[in-house]
Design a protein around this motif. Structure first.
Motif, PDB file in Angstrom:
ATOM      1  N   ILE A 254      28.318  39.634  31.936  1.00  0.00           N
ATOM      2  CA  ILE A 254      27.166  39.174  32.715  1.00  0.00           C
ATOM      3  C   ILE A 254      26.937  37.664  32.570  1.00  0.00           C
ATOM      4  N   ALA A 255      27.462  37.068  31.506  1.00  0.00           N
ATOM      5  CA  ALA A 255      27.295  35.635  31.280  1.00  0.00           C
ATOM      6  C   ALA A 255      28.163  34.804  32.233  1.00  0.00           C
ATOM      7  N   TYR A 256      29.067  35.436  32.956  1.00  0.00           N
ATOM      8  CA  TYR A 256      29.951  34.759  33.910  1.00  0.00           C
ATOM      9  C   TYR A 256      29.603  35.203  35.320  1.00  0.00           C
ATOM     10  N   THR A 257      29.879  34.355  36.280  1.00  0.00           N
ATOM     11  CA  THR A 257      29.701  34.719  37.678  1.00  0.00           C
ATOM     12  C   THR A 257      30.862  35.627  38.063  1.00  0.00           C
ATOM     13  N   ALA A 258      30.528  36.855  38.449  1.00  0.00           N
ATOM     14  CA  ALA A 258      31.553  37.866  38.717  1.00  0.00           C
ATOM     15  C   ALA A 258      32.555  37.417  39.775  1.00  0.00           C
ATOM     16  N   LEU A 259      32.081  36.797  40.832  1.00  0.00           N
ATOM     17  CA  LEU A 259      32.966  36.348  41.902  1.00  0.00           C
ATOM     18  C   LEU A 259      33.958  35.300  41.387  1.00  0.00           C
ATOM     19  N   ASP A 260      33.485  34.394  40.529  1.00  0.00           N
ATOM     20  CA  ASP A 260      34.376  33.383  39.950  1.00  0.00           C
ATOM     21  C   ASP A 260      35.422  34.027  39.044  1.00  0.00           C
ATOM     22  N   VAL A 261      35.008  35.019  38.262  1.00  0.00           N
ATOM     23  CA  VAL A 261      35.946  35.723  37.384  1.00  0.00           C
ATOM     24  C   VAL A 261      37.020  36.417  38.222  1.00  0.00           C
ATOM     25  N   ALA A 262      36.611  37.104  39.262  1.00  0.00           N
ATOM     26  CA  ALA A 262      37.569  37.810  40.124  1.00  0.00           C
ATOM     27  C   ALA A 262      38.552  36.833  40.759  1.00  0.00           C
ATOM     28  N   GLU A 263      38.059  35.701  41.230  1.00  0.00           N
ATOM     29  CA  GLU A 263      38.938  34.708  41.852  1.00  0.00           C
ATOM     30  C   GLU A 263      39.905  34.107  40.826  1.00  0.00           C
ATOM     31  N   THR A 264      39.436  33.872  39.616  1.00  0.00           N
ATOM     32  CA  THR A 264      40.315  33.356  38.556  1.00  0.00           C
ATOM     33  C   THR A 264      41.391  34.373  38.213  1.00  0.00           C
ATOM     34  N   VAL A 265      41.017  35.643  38.115  1.00  0.00           N
ATOM     35  CA  VAL A 265      41.994  36.700  37.850  1.00  0.00           C
ATOM     36  C   VAL A 265      43.046  36.709  38.951  1.00  0.00           C
ATOM     37  N   ARG A 266      42.610  36.687  40.200  1.00  0.00           N
ATOM     38  CA  ARG A 266      43.552  36.698  41.329  1.00  0.00           C
ATOM     39  C   ARG A 266      44.528  35.531  41.255  1.00  0.00           C
ATOM     40  N   ARG A 267      44.009  34.347  41.014  1.00  0.00           N
ATOM     41  CA  ARG A 267      44.853  33.149  40.963  1.00  0.00           C
ATOM     42  C   ARG A 267      45.866  33.241  39.827  1.00  0.00           C
ATOM     43  N   ARG A 268      45.407  33.644  38.642  1.00  0.00           N
ATOM     44  CA  ARG A 268      46.288  33.707  37.477  1.00  0.00           C
ATOM     45  C   ARG A 268      47.346  34.803  37.618  1.00  0.00           C
ATOM     46  N   VAL A 269      46.965  35.965  38.142  1.00  0.00           N
ATOM     47  CA  VAL A 269      47.940  37.040  38.336  1.00  0.00           C
ATOM     48  C   VAL A 269      48.975  36.609  39.372  1.00  0.00           C
ATOM     49  N   ARG A 270      48.518  36.009  40.442  1.00  0.00           N
ATOM     50  CA  ARG A 270      49.434  35.516  41.488  1.00  0.00           C
ATOM     51  C   ARG A 270      50.437  34.517  40.893  1.00  0.00           C
ATOM     52  N   GLU A 271      49.938  33.597  40.103  1.00  0.00           N
ATOM     53  CA  GLU A 271      50.803  32.586  39.481  1.00  0.00           C
ATOM     54  C   GLU A 271      51.831  33.236  38.549  1.00  0.00           C
ATOM     55  N   ASN A 272      51.406  34.189  37.733  1.00  0.00           N
ATOM     56  CA  ASN A 272      52.327  34.832  36.795  1.00  0.00           C
ATOM     57  C   ASN A 272      53.353  35.710  37.505  1.00  0.00           C
ATOM     58  N   ILE A 273      52.973  36.346  38.597  1.00  0.00           N
ATOM     59  CA  ILE A 273      53.947  37.119  39.369  1.00  0.00           C
ATOM     60  C   ILE A 273      55.003  36.198  39.953  1.00  0.00           C
ATOM     61  N   SER A 274      54.593  35.019  40.408  1.00  0.00           N
ATOM     62  CA  SER A 274      55.555  34.090  41.015  1.00  0.00           C
ATOM     63  C   SER A 274      56.636  33.671  40.019  1.00  0.00           C
ATOM     64  N   HIS A 275      56.336  33.718  38.722  1.00  0.00           N
ATOM     65  CA  HIS A 275      57.329  33.369  37.696  1.00  0.00           C
ATOM     66  C   HIS A 275      58.420  34.430  37.553  1.00  0.00           C
ATOM     67  N   THR A 276      58.203  35.615  38.112  1.00  0.00           N
ATOM     68  CA  THR A 276      59.200  36.687  38.016  1.00  0.00           C
ATOM     69  C   THR A 276      60.271  36.571  39.087  1.00  0.00           C
ATOM     70  N   GLY A 277      60.039  35.731  40.082  1.00  0.00           N
ATOM     71  CA  GLY A 277      60.962  35.628  41.196  1.00  0.00           C
ATOM     72  C   GLY A 277      60.533  36.460  42.391  1.00  0.00           C
ATOM     73  N   LEU A 278      59.537  37.313  42.199  1.00  0.00           N
ATOM     74  CA  LEU A 278      58.993  38.085  43.319  1.00  0.00           C
ATOM     75  C   LEU A 278      57.955  37.243  44.052  1.00  0.00           C
ATOM     76  N   THR A 279      57.709  37.590  45.288  1.00  0.00           N
ATOM     77  CA  THR A 279      56.665  36.949  46.071  1.00  0.00           C
ATOM     78  C   THR A 279      55.352  37.667  45.794  1.00  0.00           C
ATOM     79  N   PRO A 280      54.327  36.931  45.355  1.00  0.00           N
ATOM     80  CA  PRO A 280      53.032  37.593  45.155  1.00  0.00           C
ATOM     81  C   PRO A 280      52.427  37.973  46.497  1.00  0.00           C
ATOM     82  N   GLY A 281      52.049  39.234  46.620  1.00  0.00           N
ATOM     83  CA  GLY A 281      51.374  39.711  47.825  1.00  0.00           C
ATOM     84  C   GLY A 281      49.881  39.745  47.569  1.00  0.00           C
ATOM     85  N   THR A 282      49.241  40.739  48.112  1.00  0.00           N
ATOM     86  CA  THR A 282      47.802  40.902  47.945  1.00  0.00           C
ATOM     87  C   THR A 282      47.477  41.215  46.491  1.00  0.00           C
ATOM     88  N   ILE A 283      46.511  40.503  45.951  1.00  0.00           N
ATOM     89  CA  ILE A 283      45.986  40.780  44.614  1.00  0.00           C
ATOM     90  C   ILE A 283      44.526  41.147  44.816  1.00  0.00           C
TER      91      ILE A 283
END
Length: 131
Positions: free
Chosen positions: A86-115
């Protein structure tokens, strides 16, 4: 020197789920992944047999405790169900998760799709004192 080529490992949906899990849980503001009844029931269905026979495949879906990872045609898609602090803005947390997961998937050689990130709970961190 040897001309022998190195055999690369195949990136599986199970590995993508593991990367997404680790990345999500390391993101500030995320308390935990939220397993859902829908996810539990999906694991009991035909996908459960697939996971037992082939725990994660290069083309397919892997589900585990709040994470669903699907690989199709070189593209990885992820769905996450999370609880946020609750101390964090939920929308900001979700967007950060999306960005970080997308970035880490790109390191595998796969194309990140919908997160997709679904916030199922917003609650105080257990160690936090409420005023």
């Amino acid at each position: 020197m040897s001309d022998q080529s190195l055999k690369g490992s195949i990136i599986t949906s199970r590995l993508i789920a593991s990367i997404a899990t680790r990345t999500t849980l390391e993101t500030p503001g995320v308390l935990r992944l939220e397993p859902t009844i829908q996810g539990f029931l999906a694991r009991l269905g035909p996908a459960a047999l697939q996971n037992l026979r082939n725990p994660g495949s290069q083309d397919g879906t892997y589900r585990q405790n709040g994470v669903t990872a699907t690989i199709s045609g070189g593209t990885a898609r992820v769905h996450l169900d999370i609880a946020t602090d609750i101390a964090y803005t939920a929308l900001d947390v979700a967007e950060t998760v999306r960005r970080r997961v997308r970035e880490n998937i790109s390191h595998t050689g796969l194309t990140p799709g919908t997160i997709d990130v679904t916030i199922l709970a917003i609650e105080p961190h257990r160690g936090a004192k409420m005023l």
